[in-house]
Design a protein around this motif. Sequence first.
Motif, PDB file in Angstrom:
ATOM      1  N   UNK A  40       0.896  -1.155   0.000  1.00  0.00           N
ATOM      2  CA  UNK A  40       0.000   0.000   0.000  1.00  0.00           C
ATOM      3  C   UNK A  40       0.937   1.207   0.000  1.00  0.00           C
ATOM      4  N   UNK A  41       1.129   1.808  -1.186  1.00  0.00           N
ATOM      5  CA  UNK A  41       2.248   2.734  -1.349  1.00  0.00           C
ATOM      6  C   UNK A  41       1.895   3.895  -2.263  1.00  0.00           C
ATOM      7  N   UNK A  42       2.436   5.079  -1.939  1.00  0.00           N
ATOM      8  CA  UNK A  42       2.340   6.265  -2.781  1.00  0.00           C
ATOM      9  C   UNK A  42       3.736   6.666  -3.249  1.00  0.00           C
ATOM     10  N   UNK A  43       3.826   7.100  -4.517  1.00  0.00           N
ATOM     11  CA  UNK A  43       5.061   7.669  -5.056  1.00  0.00           C
ATOM     12  C   UNK A  43       4.696   8.934  -5.821  1.00  0.00           C
ATOM     13  N   UNK A  44       5.479   9.996  -5.642  1.00  0.00           N
ATOM     14  CA  UNK A  44       5.207  11.231  -6.378  1.00  0.00           C
ATOM     15  C   UNK A  44       6.406  12.172  -6.306  1.00  0.00           C
ATOM     16  N   UNK A  45       6.363  13.183  -7.165  1.00  0.00           N
ATOM     17  CA  UNK A  45       7.364  14.247  -7.173  1.00  0.00           C
ATOM     18  C   UNK A  45       6.655  15.588  -6.995  1.00  0.00           C
ATOM     19  N   UNK A  46       7.278  16.475  -6.231  1.00  0.00           N
ATOM     20  CA  UNK A  46       6.734  17.820  -6.016  1.00  0.00           C
ATOM     21  C   UNK A  46       7.786  18.848  -6.402  1.00  0.00           C
TER      22      UNK A  46
END
Length: 355
Positions: A40-46
């Motif tokens: 159960x994972x989130x990946x992102x760039x800001x």
Amino acid sequence: MTTYAKNKVIIQSHDDKTTQVLSGLDFSTFQLTITKNEAYQLDFTANDDGSVGFNLLTVENIVIYDGQKYVIKQVTDDNTDGKHTITVTAMHIFYQLNNIFQFNVKTGDNSFTLTQALKFLFNGVSGGYSYRINGTFNSSKTLTDFGNTSVVEGLSTLKDAFNVYAIVPDNMTINLYDEKSYVKKTYKAFRYRHDTSSMQLQYDSSTMVNRVQAVSTAETPAFKPFIVQDNDSINKWGVHDGARVESDSITDTNAMKTLASQSFILEPTISITVVSTENDGVAIGEQWHVLLPDSALSTAVEVVSVVTMPLATTAVQVTLNNNRSNFLDAQRVKSEDLKQASGKSSMPMWVIGEV
């Protein structure tokens, strides 16, 4: 817990004192991965917009998305060509239980119901975590030296011992399901070239087991070691040995055969991956049909993994379960295809396994 709009990503300090919307999020990078009993994972760039939310992107702070909390575990702070970005991997707050231990131990062999074992595992555990049993788990199991373990490892032990079908976190509540309570029939279908642009079938024989040795490990062995095997599978696929199966309590050889045969995987597995436009309409635990019209494949499957880019695209990558019935459905189709191909060919054909 405060309700947030689904398309908002919230960053919260680990002490709960500061909470901000992440205004610099690059929506095209935001990926949610949910895999049954695994991820159960989130990946992102800001992008650095000078906001409080951006400056909160550091390890152990919290990401809140769609009502669920994720803990930032990996951060890459990148400065390239005058552009400052931060890339984040955040794991569901459930996985904090990897670092929370039950230090007490029930020494020796002890009989537990699932409820009793969970009560012991969570007793005195900090952080406000709880559990909920969904379905029926009537039998008691013997656990040896249960305890002195992280809660996640303890849950893994109980999953295997009690045949728990799925463990699903809902923030700090851990749901344990039997198969009947977990799998939801939808009567929906993935149709190749209709609503599914890509469909892959992956076959794997590496996990097959059709022969094991049964061993009594009692102080005075109840029987001599003997072989348990499935002749139909061996005749079809050859011998695939598995680890020996031991028991220090079973004295009857028929009961031991039953226990040993539970470790069998008699057919190769098949994993089906599709890319669909049904972004909001697919969830793990749902049962769909897969239809591949060109080869007449039609089989009922359970969604076991969903990878989405929910803020940027409607496409979703779905992995479907690999059970024996799915493999047999696919093999039936391949056999028909082979017959048709053989009928069309005027050239001699090689047959696998024969010279």
